[in-house]
Structure formats: structure tokens, C-alpha cells
Scaffold this motif. Sequence first.
Motif, short mmCIF file in Angstrom:
data_model
loop_
_atom_site.label_atom_id
_atom_site.label_comp_id
_atom_site.label_asym_id
_atom_site.label_seq_id
_atom_site.Cartn_x
_atom_site.Cartn_y
_atom_site.Cartn_z
N GLY A 113 -3.29 4.56 -18.07
CA GLY A 113 -2.42 4.92 -17.20
C GLY A 113 -2.60 4.31 -15.79
N ARG A 114 -3.32 3.04 -15.72
CA ARG A 114 -3.33 2.26 -14.57
C ARG A 114 -2.30 1.18 -14.22
N GLY A 115 -1.68 1.16 -15.24
CA GLY A 115 -0.64 0.10 -15.19
C GLY A 115 0.65 0.65 -15.23
N LEU A 139 -0.08 8.49 -5.58
CA LEU A 139 -0.52 7.56 -6.69
C LEU A 139 0.16 6.15 -6.49
N PRO A 140 -0.26 5.17 -6.78
CA PRO A 140 0.83 3.93 -6.59
C PRO A 140 2.05 4.10 -7.42
N PRO A 141 3.01 3.60 -6.90
CA PRO A 141 4.53 3.92 -7.48
C PRO A 141 4.47 3.02 -8.81
N LEU A 160 0.84 -1.25 0.06
CA LEU A 160 0.14 -0.05 0.04
C LEU A 160 0.82 1.27 0.02
N THR A 161 0.40 2.26 -0.61
CA THR A 161 0.92 3.48 -0.60
C THR A 161 0.95 4.22 0.91
N ALA A 162 1.74 5.20 1.22
CA ALA A 162 1.83 5.86 2.49
C ALA A 162 0.37 6.13 2.94
N ILE A 176 -16.54 5.97 -14.81
CA ILE A 176 -16.36 5.80 -13.44
C ILE A 176 -15.92 4.19 -13.13
N GLY A 177 -14.76 4.30 -12.36
CA GLY A 177 -14.21 2.90 -11.72
C GLY A 177 -13.84 2.02 -12.61
N VAL A 178 -13.86 2.01 -14.03
CA VAL A 178 -13.75 0.84 -14.89
C VAL A 178 -11.98 0.83 -14.72
N ASP A 179 -11.50 -0.48 -14.50
CA ASP A 179 -10.22 -0.63 -14.19
C ASP A 179 -9.53 -1.83 -15.25
N VAL A 180 -9.09 -1.34 -16.39
CA VAL A 180 -8.36 -2.13 -17.13
C VAL A 180 -7.02 -1.75 -17.19
N PRO A 181 -6.21 -2.36 -16.21
CA PRO A 181 -4.70 -1.62 -16.07
C PRO A 181 -3.86 -1.51 -17.42
N ASP A 182 -3.94 -2.49 -18.36
CA ASP A 182 -3.13 -2.36 -19.48
C ASP A 182 -3.75 -1.47 -20.45
N ASP A 223 -19.39 3.60 -3.10
CA ASP A 223 -18.29 4.04 -4.08
C ASP A 223 -18.90 5.08 -4.99
N GLU A 224 -18.12 5.91 -5.31
CA GLU A 224 -18.55 7.01 -6.18
C GLU A 224 -19.69 7.74 -5.65
N GLN A 225 -19.97 7.98 -4.43
CA GLN A 225 -21.31 8.43 -3.69
C GLN A 225 -21.88 9.58 -4.48
N GLY A 274 -6.20 4.01 -5.90
CA GLY A 274 -6.21 2.72 -5.12
C GLY A 274 -7.33 2.83 -3.92
N LYS A 275 -8.46 3.35 -4.25
CA LYS A 275 -9.53 3.71 -2.99
C LYS A 275 -10.03 2.23 -2.64
N THR A 276 -10.37 1.35 -3.83
CA THR A 276 -11.05 0.32 -3.43
C THR A 276 -10.21 -1.01 -2.62
N ILE A 277 -9.10 -0.96 -2.67
CA ILE A 277 -8.41 -1.96 -1.81
C ILE A 277 -8.69 -1.23 -0.26
N VAL A 278 -8.57 -0.11 -0.11
CA VAL A 278 -8.97 0.74 1.23
C VAL A 278 -10.02 0.30 1.68
N1 LIG Z 1 -0.47 0.54 -3.93
C1 LIG Z 1 -0.61 -0.08 -5.07
N2 LIG Z 1 0.35 -0.37 -5.63
C2 LIG Z 1 0.08 -0.63 -7.09
N3 LIG Z 1 -1.05 -0.70 -7.63
C3 LIG Z 1 -2.23 -0.38 -6.85
C4 LIG Z 1 -1.87 0.08 -5.34
N4 LIG Z 1 -3.31 0.31 -5.07
C5 LIG Z 1 -4.10 0.05 -6.11
N5 LIG Z 1 -3.57 -0.55 -6.95
C6 LIG Z 1 -3.97 -0.74 -8.42
O1 LIG Z 1 -4.15 0.43 -9.09
C7 LIG Z 1 -5.30 0.43 -9.91
C8 LIG Z 1 -6.47 1.20 -9.51
O2 LIG Z 1 -7.03 0.96 -8.24
P1 LIG Z 1 -8.59 1.38 -7.69
O3 LIG Z 1 -9.55 0.93 -8.96
O4 LIG Z 1 -8.65 1.18 -6.43
O5 LIG Z 1 -8.56 2.76 -7.90
P2 LIG Z 1 -9.54 3.92 -7.59
O6 LIG Z 1 -9.01 4.80 -6.64
O7 LIG Z 1 -10.98 3.29 -7.12
O8 LIG Z 1 -9.76 4.72 -8.93
P3 LIG Z 1 -11.06 5.00 -9.56
O9 LIG Z 1 -11.56 6.31 -9.13
O10 LIG Z 1 -10.79 5.33 -10.99
O11 LIG Z 1 -12.12 3.91 -9.64
C9 LIG Z 1 -6.03 -1.22 -9.64
O12 LIG Z 1 -5.75 -2.12 -10.90
C10 LIG Z 1 -5.29 -1.57 -8.24
O13 LIG Z 1 -5.28 -3.21 -8.19
#
Ligand SMILES: Nc1ncnc2c1ncn2[C@@H]1O[C@H](COP(=O)(O)OP(=O)(O)OP(=O)(O)O)[C@@H](O)[C@H]1O
Length: 945
Positions: free
Chosen positions: A837-839, A700-702, A494-496, A806-812, A627-629, A526-530
Motif C-alpha cells: 500500500g505504498r504506491g 499519509l501521502p495523497p 510534501l504533505t502538510a 522495517i523500512g523496506v520500500d517497494v511501492p508496487d 532511523d528506526e531508533q 514519508g519520514k525518510t525525505i524529511v
Molecule cells: N509526499 C509524498 N507524496 C507521495 N509519495 C511520498 C511522499 N513522501 C514520501 N513518499 C513516498 O512514500 C514511500 C514511503 O516513504 P518512506 O519510506 O519515507 O516512509 P517511512 O515513513 O520511512 O515509512 P517506514 O516507516 O515504513 O519506513 C516512498 O516510496 C516515498 O517515496
Amino acid sequence: MMCSRMRFRNALGSRLFRWCSRDKHTSVRKLLEVDGISERSKLLNKVPVLMGYSNTQYLMEQERVRKESATELISVLKEIDFAEISAKFPCIKFGDSSPIELYDDSAGPSPANVNDLSISEESSLITRHISGEPAVDGEVCPESLADATTADGNVLDKSKRCLPGEPAVVTEACPESLADATSPDNNILDKDIRSLPGTTSKQYRKLEDGGFHTIRKLLQHFPRTYADLQNPQGLIEDGQYIMFFGTVISSKGVRIRSTLGFVEVVVGCSIVEAKLSSSDVSCNSGAEQKQRIHLHLKKFFSGQRFSSQYFLNCISSKHKEGDIVYVSGKVKKVLSSGHYDLKEYTIDKLEEEEQQSALLDRKPYPIYPSKAGLEARLLGQSISRALKMLTPDIDPIPPEVLTEFNLANLFDAYMGIHKPKNRDEADFARRRLIFDDFFYLQLGRLFQMLEAVGTRVEKEELLYKCENHELNAVGVDQWSPLANKLLKSLPYSLTASQLNAVKEIIWDLRRPVPMNRLLQGDVGCGKTIVAFLACMEVVNSGFQAAFMVPTEILAVQHYEHLTSLLEKLDGDECKPNIALLTGSTSTRESRIIRNGLKTGEISMVIGTHTLIADKTDFSALRISVIDEQQRFGVIQRGRFNNKLYTSSSKLSDENTSEDAASDSETFMAPHVLAMSATPIPRTLALALYGDMSLTQITDLPPGRQPIETLALEGNDAGFETVFQMMRDELMDGGKVYLVYPIIEESEHLPQLHAAKADFDSIKQKFEGYPCGLLHGRMKGPEKDEALGSFRSGETRILLATQVIEIGVDVPDASMMIVMNAERFGMSQLHQLRGRVGRGGKKSRCVFLSSTSSTLPRLKVLENSSDGFHLANADLVMRGPGDLLGKKQSGHLPEFPIARLEIDGSILQEAHLAALKVLGTSNDLSMFPRLKVELSMRQPLCLLGD
Ligand SMILES: Nc1ncnc2c1ncn2[C@@H]1O[C@H](COP(=O)(O)OP(=O)(O)OP(=O)(O)O)[C@@H](O)[C@H]1O
């Protein structure tokens, strides 16, 4: 019989009043002689005063309106047979209190001398004031009532007279603190508008219709702007509304006939007629030529009484020859040159001499926004009168806070905003009033937080933590085993700020009050993982979690993401049961899932609006993530938040002790974690979600590479460039989104590109690269399939509408092209851009605009990828309403004066000041006036007693 008696009394009452106003009426004479008062003028003055009115006019107006109700009341009272009631109901005792003395002897004859009707009316007037009722039409609140005595001998002191809805009126009944708090000064602002002196009942009605029910409402009608008082330059034309400075040349009252008269004030002033050009040989080049003009301000009076020479002289004597005045009104030329009539005018005298000389140059003249068709003049006059009612000690904020934050006293602030001596004073006043807007919002929120905490030590700790945000955290080693396992299984660290966010949220989850937190961060941070980690924390304790998202695509994506993460966890025994519930879930499956939620078999559900359906019940819901309240309406959010869990039977896990669940928590509302990727500036967020705690993910994630952004005009050349870039990207192994504003071509909007219409041509152009289509009109499974194919690489080009925003996550996914980009708001474009730019791959985004004129706005995005910066730019450019969209801006607290886009720093100060005040006195008991003020402004705030 009774009716005829009532009619008789009514008639008698009105006759008396008519007599009172008539000249030389013999019956009045007789009446006066009986009472020992022999002059009509004395009667005219005495009668209204005895009845509690300042003059005859008010009395008559009041009488006309209240004739029916008052007389009826008196009749009813007179019909009551007190002796009979006493006999029938011995428990009812009629007091023998002394008559109500309104005036001491020196002030006039005793009430006994007044006729029946007026005594009764007077009593009813007092009764109404005692019971806190506002004055009725035409009543001007009699000052003398301030010292009235109630029937049971309690002194009805003006200072203790409470407003409608306040706890007590009579001194004895006031709780001590409130009695102090409701000191007169504190109350002036919330006095009924009918206590405004010198106002007719018609004017009261107008003010009330305009929403000005209290003095505060009136004083909070702030000037829209200030005009510099300078005499006009150049030609004066008929119908212009102009302000002038000048000197009173004459003021006289003219009686035209017995029922008509007027007062005319003539003001002389110099105006600059024209700037003479250098070619004008007769004068110095560029010299100003001054011209002396005369303004005639006439006011007509009709009716015998108001057209008497005496009356007219009284009015005209208000303005003395030589007075320096500023006047404003609509000019109308009269026959003789240099003379103008001024219609709809206002005239104000400059009081002091130094003021005059200073202000003759530039005195800011307040211009008020119009409201409910009220004339500017009435508003201005009423505000001036209200200002005169104020005393310097109206301020509920302690002086030490004012000093520390360099704020004007409230009295000075109201004076300064309405009658500034200069711009600086107006600005200083404005600052104080903005501070108030924010301060009470913050104070209310913090006060409520403190109320929910038990002991004084806990309260102090909480305040300390509010000041030192970083302390509200639970270290990773104290997280629940499930949350810890999930954390360890992640393919990244996780980022700081992600870590801090989880720590803060878990700290909140351990507290015995429901959390109400907004998690905010830029796209892809990376809000989702939080949120997942927070859910695992409560699931581990035997509670349930619900995760609501605005679209099915997102629900499926989150579900797949979480289940894949959980699959990697060691040991089957702790894996929670997760379900997906959307509109596309089959009826049978939905029934099973709902049943599982009800029994507690399912620990977590991810879904769309279906989660707030009545039939969805939870066994032990402990956290609701939205999410996306901002995509949900306030009502929907509220419904979700209100899904109280009804049983604690699921508290089986031994970890419950760690969660500190107590009996009182059994019916506690769930914690709420709202997430938003619309980067709202902190100031706006604080104001918008004044009652929410705020966590921001700022990094942002590194390894993320900045997205290269290009704004181009969508002409042939532009398209050629873009298609070439696309070809390069595809050859390089990338995936491309093509975003369209509409699905199908529209006759009405021929310039817009449509997703479906372009599908075939794109397919042809990029042969060899499979294309997919995704839009809102497709069915759930079709959408899933389209997105799934793009994710897996089966398709390399996805033509989509803004469903992917909103929210669509296709990292590549590495490239995005937005057609007709000018159709989208800046924040929306930033959100869209966030889909790439998510990957680790370098990504590009191209915004194509239909015309060159819309390019500059899009170019702003070329230079910034910081969502907060863009949101701030948007906020300044478009204001909060546009930035937030209808759904949210409709729920922005109303700030009478603050402008969120520029007053953010004051909000921060207000937050600190609120902390300071509550630090000194947790329950505000040391600041009773502040507490009263808070309850006035935020009635929903739970103010203890
Ligand atoms: N600390 C991290 N290091 C690397 N990748 C991460 C990290 N945290 C999240 N990711 C990845 O970053 C991508 C974006 O994360 P996430 O979908 O949670 O973003 P989000 O904040 O919800 O963005 P959005 O508002 O666009 O939905 C995902 O593929 C997730 O797996």
C-alpha cells in the motif's frame, strides 16, 4: 597500653549500661547518690535523655552497636596531646568555645554532671548530625538537637539543618535562596529514615534493606489497592487473612512470670454468617443471619522490664473498652465457639465519631505491595508514623498552580493516598501524585532548554514557542539552496505535516544548542525525505551528516534512493558526496570512506552500526539521523550522539554565517534526529523521551488507498482462499510478499511455517511467477539481490522473514500474506502490513492464524489501519513494557504511581503547568523550593548555580 585502656573503657561503658537497666543494684544506688539522684527510675529516664535518646532501650541497643567505634574515638581524642600540637604547629589554634549546651538548666542537670563517656558520645552524636551524617543504629533522632548550638556559636536550627549532600548546614553558610528553599517542611520528605520516630534499630535496618532510606521513599510506597472494610460473610476458616470492624470489649495486661507477660485485646464484631435461602421456613427469605464473634489479639513481651505489670498496663491502656477499631490479621479458631485468635494483626482505632459511623460502612483500607520481605504491618506502621511527621506546608508547587490545575496539596495527597476517607479522596490524591511524576520531568526538560539560551528575551520567546508549537519553523524560502533544490526536484509535493516537520527541524538546526528530536509517523508516511532534507540543510553549510539504520537492506535502499534524487539536481557543483558504509562494505572501500569522512571529503554517510565503530571519525559532523531508533540500544544511540566533531575547518562555505556558527559551536555535539515508525502514543513518547522534542507526521501521502485487511484461520479452507486471492493479484500485475515467522522448519515448533521449507511448494503452485527468498541468514549482497529482483519485477513473489518488517520500500508491492500471524505483536503486524500500500495500487493483507482462538486479536487489525489507534489499543491491552519491547521499556522513567496508558491527560496538564511556572520565573529563582525539589528528583538536570 593504649589497647588495655580502651578495653577498660569499653568494659566500663557496658557495665554502666547494664547497671542502669538492673533492678535494685547497690552499685547503681551509690552512683546515684554521688550524683544526687536517688531513684533508679529517674536515672533510667535521665541517662538516655541526657545522651539524646528517647528511652533506655534505644540507648542500650545503640550502645551495643556503637560500643567499639564510639569508645575508640573517645580514646583517640583523649590520647591527643593538644599542647604539643600547638607548640609544633603554631598556625593551628584550638578554640576555647564554650561547652556545647544541649539543654537549658530547667531540662536537667548540666552536661558536666554526666559521666565522661556520655558527654563524648553526645558530642559525637551532635557532630554527626551537624555534618549531616545519618543516625547510626539505634539512635532515635533527638528532637532537642534541633536547637543545638554549634561549637562556634552558630545556632543549628532544625529548619536549617541540611541533608547529606546539601550545600550547607549552619545558617551562615547557607546561600539565601537555598536557605529558604531548604525550610524544614521542604526537607521532611528527604530526611533520613532514621529520623522516623518510635522505630527500633532493627526496624530501621529492615526498612533500609527494603530500600526505604528516606521518608519520601517510604511515603512513595503507595497502596496497591484498597479493600473495603466490611466484616466477612460466610464461614471463617483457619489461616484466612481477614479484616474486621468491631468494638473493644476488653484490653488487659497479664504477667505470666517475672520475665514473660502479654497484652490481650478482645474485639467483638458482628459477621454475617450466611444468607438464608428462601426455602428456610423459620426465617424471612433472603434474610441475613448475624453472628457475634470475639477476636483475641495477643501480644507477648519477654524480659523483666517489659513484663512488669506497670509496663503491660501502659500498653493495654492504649485500647479502651468501647473503642471502635478495625483489625486485620490471620484467624485461628480457639476451642470455644465464636472465638478466634488473630495472628500477625494490625489494630487501628477510628478517631472521630462521625468518621466512625461513616467509615463503618466502607473505608478504603490500603493494601500495600510487599517489598523486600517487609511485613505489611511494619510498613503500614512506618507509613503512619511518617505521615505524622508531615506538615501542611511541605508542598513545593506554588498554590496558584494547584488551584489552576485543580490539584490537592501535597500534604493532603499523601494523607489521601495512604489514609483515604473514601475512594474519591484516594483518587484525588492519586491524581496529584501522578501529576508530580510528570510535572518534574517536564519542568526539568524545559528548564534545561532555557538554560541553554542566553538572554531573558530569548528565553521568553522560547517558552512562547513551546506553548505555540507552530511558530518554531523556518519558511521554505529561508532553507539552504541545496535543501530547496532537493525539494523542488521531488516527483511529489510534501504533505502538510512533512513540510511542517522539515520547517521545525531546520528551526532547531539553526539554534546554537544541539537538537534532540524524535520524528515519528506511521508506516509509509514519508519520514525518510524529511530527514534527507534536514541532512542537506547542514551539508550545504559545509558540515557532515550521518544516517544510521538498523539493517543493511535499509541502508542500501536509502543510499540508492538519495543518490537517485540527487542525480536529478541541476548543476554538478553543489552535489554532495554521499557514501554507503555497512558491514558488507569491503575493507578497502571502508578504509577509503573512513578517510573521506575524516578529511571531510565525504559530506554524508548512510550506514549501519559500522558508523559507531571507534575507527569511524568525522571531520565536522553536524547531524546524526537514527532511523528506526527503537531498534538500537540506548548505549548505541549514545555512542552515535557522542561523535563530537573536532574541527571547524570545513566551515568554508559562505552560508556558514546563516547557520550562525560561533566559536562555542565548534565543539558542539551534533544535532540528533531520531525516527520511529513504531507509533507510540504521544503521552508515552513524551514520557519515554522526556528530554526530546517531538515531531509527528500525522497524514499519509495523497492517493494512498486503504489496505484491505483480512484475518483468517490457517486451515485448509483458509489456505485455499488465500492462494486464490494471491493468484488473482498476480494475474492483475501485483507483487506478493509471503512472510514467515521462521527460516527453517523446527521440530520443536511443527505448527510454524518456514520460509525456506515452503519455497519449492510455492514455486510449484505459482508456476510462471518467479519467486525470491529473503531472510536474515543470507549474506549482504544476496539480500540486496533478492530485494533488487523483487523491486525490479524480476521476481513477483518474495518469501521473506521479518527482515522486511522495517523500512523496506517497494511501492508496487500490493499483497502480503503473513503466516502464523499470532506470533507477531500488533504493532509488528502493522509495520509488516505497511510494506504494502505504498504506491497507488489497491493493496491487500492477509493474516493467517494457527488457531481460531487467536483470531479475535488479529481481527482488530481488520478494522483499523491507524497505527496510533492500534498502539493505544496495544498499550491498554499489554502495557508500555510489552508495547515497546525490552530495549526501550527498560529505559522508561520509573513512575511510582502513574500509569502511562491511562494517565495521559495529566501529563498534558503537567506540561502546561511547567511552562507556566517557567514563564513566571525562567530560572526558578522565585520558586526556590521547587528548584530544590527538581534537583532532588532530577539530579542530572543542570540547575545553574
Ligand atoms: N509526499 C509524498 N507524496 C507521495 N509519495 C511520498 C511522499 N513522501 C514520501 N513518499 C513516498 O512514500 C514511500 C514511503 O516513504 P518512506 O519510506 O519515507 O516512509 P517511512 O515513513 O520511512 O515509512 P517506514 O516507516 O515504513 O519506513 C516512498 O516510496 C516515498 O517515496
